[in-house]
Write an enzyme that holds these catalytic residues in place. Sequence first.
Site, PDB file in Angstrom:
ATOM      1  N   CYS A  13       0.841  -1.188   0.000  1.00 55.77           N
ATOM      2  CA  CYS A  13       0.000   0.000   0.000  1.00 55.77           C
ATOM      3  C   CYS A  13       0.879   1.240   0.000  1.00 55.77           C
ATOM      4  O   CYS A  13       2.099   1.160   0.177  1.00 55.77           O
ATOM      5  CB  CYS A  13      -0.962   0.013   1.190  1.00 55.77           C
ATOM      6  SG  CYS A  13      -0.149   0.332   2.773  1.00 55.77           S
ATOM      7  N   ASP A 430      11.096  29.403 -30.550  1.00 63.49           N
ATOM      8  CA  ASP A 430      12.238  29.803 -31.351  1.00 63.49           C
ATOM      9  C   ASP A 430      11.781  29.741 -32.808  1.00 63.49           C
ATOM     10  O   ASP A 430      10.877  28.973 -33.144  1.00 63.49           O
ATOM     11  CB  ASP A 430      13.404  28.847 -31.105  1.00 63.49           C
ATOM     12  CG  ASP A 430      14.519  29.031 -32.108  1.00 63.49           C
ATOM     13  OD1 ASP A 430      15.042  30.145 -32.213  1.00 63.49           O
ATOM     14  OD2 ASP A 430      14.833  28.053 -32.814  1.00 63.49           O
ATOM     15  N   ASP A 629      14.981  23.992 -30.802  1.00 57.03           N
ATOM     16  CA  ASP A 629      15.658  22.803 -31.316  1.00 57.03           C
ATOM     17  C   ASP A 629      17.159  22.968 -31.472  1.00 57.03           C
ATOM     18  O   ASP A 629      17.852  22.038 -31.859  1.00 57.03           O
ATOM     19  CB  ASP A 629      15.062  22.399 -32.672  1.00 57.03           C
ATOM     20  CG  ASP A 629      15.520  23.332 -33.790  1.00 57.03           C
ATOM     21  OD1 ASP A 629      15.721  24.531 -33.514  1.00 57.03           O
ATOM     22  OD2 ASP A 629      15.687  22.852 -34.920  1.00 57.03           O
ATOM     23  N   ASP A 633      19.309  27.287 -27.999  1.00 54.70           N
ATOM     24  CA  ASP A 633      18.046  27.272 -27.251  1.00 54.70           C
ATOM     25  C   ASP A 633      18.176  26.552 -25.912  1.00 54.70           C
ATOM     26  O   ASP A 633      17.275  26.640 -25.081  1.00 54.70           O
ATOM     27  CB  ASP A 633      16.943  26.581 -28.070  1.00 54.70           C
ATOM     28  CG  ASP A 633      16.659  27.301 -29.372  1.00 54.70           C
ATOM     29  OD1 ASP A 633      16.704  28.542 -29.371  1.00 54.70           O
ATOM     30  OD2 ASP A 633      16.403  26.623 -30.386  1.00 54.70           O
TER      31      ASP A 633
END
Length: 745
Positions: A13, A430, A629, A633
């Site tokens: 539990c 971006d 990407d 960034d």
Amino acid sequence: MEEKNYLVSGMHCAGCAAKVERAVGELQGVESVELNLLTGRMTVVFREHGSPARGRMAEVVEKAGFQLADWVDGTPSGKDEEEKAEDAGGARLVWSVLLLLPLMYLSMGPMWSWPAPSGEWGIWANLWGQCILAALILWLNRRYLVNGVRQLAFLSPNMDSLIAIGSGSAFLYGLFLLCGRMLQGGRVDTMELYFESSAMIVTLISLGKYLERRSYRKTNAAVKGLVNLIPQEALVWHEGEERAVPLNELQVDDLIVVKTGQRVPVDGVITEGQAALDESDLTGESLPVDKSAGDRVISGTFNRAGYLKVRAERVGGDSTLARMIRLVEQAGQSKAPIARLADRVCYFFVPAVIAIALAAFGIWLAAGEGFSFALARAIAVLVISCPCVLGLATPIAIMVGTGRGARLGILCKSASALEALSRVDTVVFDKTGTLTVGEPRVVAVLPEHGMNASELMEAAAALEQGSEHPVGKAIYEHARMLELPVRPVSDLSIVPGRGIAGTVDGVPYVIGNLAFMQEKGISWEEEQGRFREFMRQGASPLYVGREGRPAGAVMVADSLKPDSLSAVDNLKRMQMRVVMLTGDNAATARHMAEELHIDEVVSDVLPDEKASHIMKMEKAGARVAMVGDGVNDAPALACAQVGISLKSGTDLAMESSDIVLMKSHPRGVAEALQLGRATLHIIRQNLFWAFFYNTIGIPLAAGALYPAFGITLNPMIAAAAMSLSSLCVVFNSLRLRTFKPYLEK
């Protein structure tokens, strides 16, 4: 810091998991600990390598009443431990039901006047028959009783302890009453005994656990589905012939043959052939993608038609598919912030329930309702209480949500990232490579001061020949296409995000943006007018200076991805604030933003300034998701509340982000946000049901309605309610398996 995974067994539990987490977390040298109740996997972060806490881990866990072992990663083959446990549980359940049927007949028969042995001998045979059948059922399900008593001995009661006290006390009370009356020569009323209740309780618990295990296996289907995409061997082209090689023996630069009907076993580049590859299992895209020489392929994709030779770049654990599996497992292992409240409640839940049961027993006994009535109320409290439902509410929804995301090409690295997605109100994109294709091309060459276009391109290509920037590559490739000579360059100086300076054939040149030109003392105010028409059409100028004077400009343009406009429109329909963050000049950025229906643009941003803009938005109260990407960034992705990177991006961007979109199009951003919202909605429903169930069920079982309405709760019904409560949470979470994003294209 050092991170290590362990397997904790014996938990039943959420209270168990909370106790282990607290005990391990208090060890000196432990930075953090996360324990997944569903898998038993515990991730511990130590403050230093070789921390002394590692040696005390087993001692602390065993003192709490559980077992500890090192976690071993493996690929499931044949029947795994879950299936074996499910089969064993199914067999116990069948035998329990077969024994329970005659027990119920014997106990309920006198009430309904069913045929039964008569006379004094027949009555005693009935009573002892009930006792023996109940004892057999308890023996079949003894693991609940044994574990519950053991946890009580360790002063660490859990759900099994509640079951052991409830069913055990009912059986022992009946046995004591039966033996006492038999020795005294008295008679026993069948209604005074609870043999059928004790047996029914453990049978219903066993049924609930069996169905819970089956449902849990469905939640793990996403990971196992990804594992099944990995072929066991690959065809390697060696010395003019094909030979089958086990997957773990493949090496980088091996030439892999992929035929129709086979899956690509590695990440690599096609050197020969063409084929239609089905990437739906990894990206969610239904249509096959045509691939030919020079294209990249990822592991796990299916060759529907064609023949390929692939040069391996990433094999084994480094492949995209292996990394996907690890990410999904890690996300299921991690905890969402919303789960912390349930964890705190679970730690004190079982002791509180035992206290309430004892209080109910004492109150009803003092009220003169009799020992049997008071015992029934205490047993009902014990068996209706369900700490499991609190512990399952969040992790099972996270597991199903991340698994469904993987099938849609949305990889969530952690539960907290999935929860944070649901709270995002601002999406920052971006531009290059995210909203655009990321492959700029030269659209115009505009020379100045007596230079011709060829001379300008030769100088620009000489400065950009070693550049990794997409714009620099575009200039270099354009010069190669025109078959212009690439001249040597000396005294090269690169200023990231601004420009390049160097000497070509003894003449000093600079190339870069307007700010870089101004730093070099080169004025472009008069010449800039002839570039504006190109800039209004979305082209960006790259200025070239020679000997301190303007030499011309190379106009470079990038095209929008086909679904960028629909991606922005879908986000705006979701009431999202959409911002474009770009290093382009203001005119180019505004033109692109108008095409995409983006109202807010931040232009002329240097790579190291992107993160500061994100932090400013968050300080102003925005909950920001950054989408990018590129290498530049990565800082912005890391500091945003949620960083989202595209699979087409760099490894650094994907490592810095919280969400990785296996699709290269930005439409996946809206899909990810909707998945986050749907998952958090399910978690909230689960937690509401968990708290509501226990808040209503425990007082009802204790007899709160008996004085006013004469309503009581039979222990058997309480046990059924406890099992159903966990199943409700599991089945509610499984609804996420059918999640589909609602997007307009």
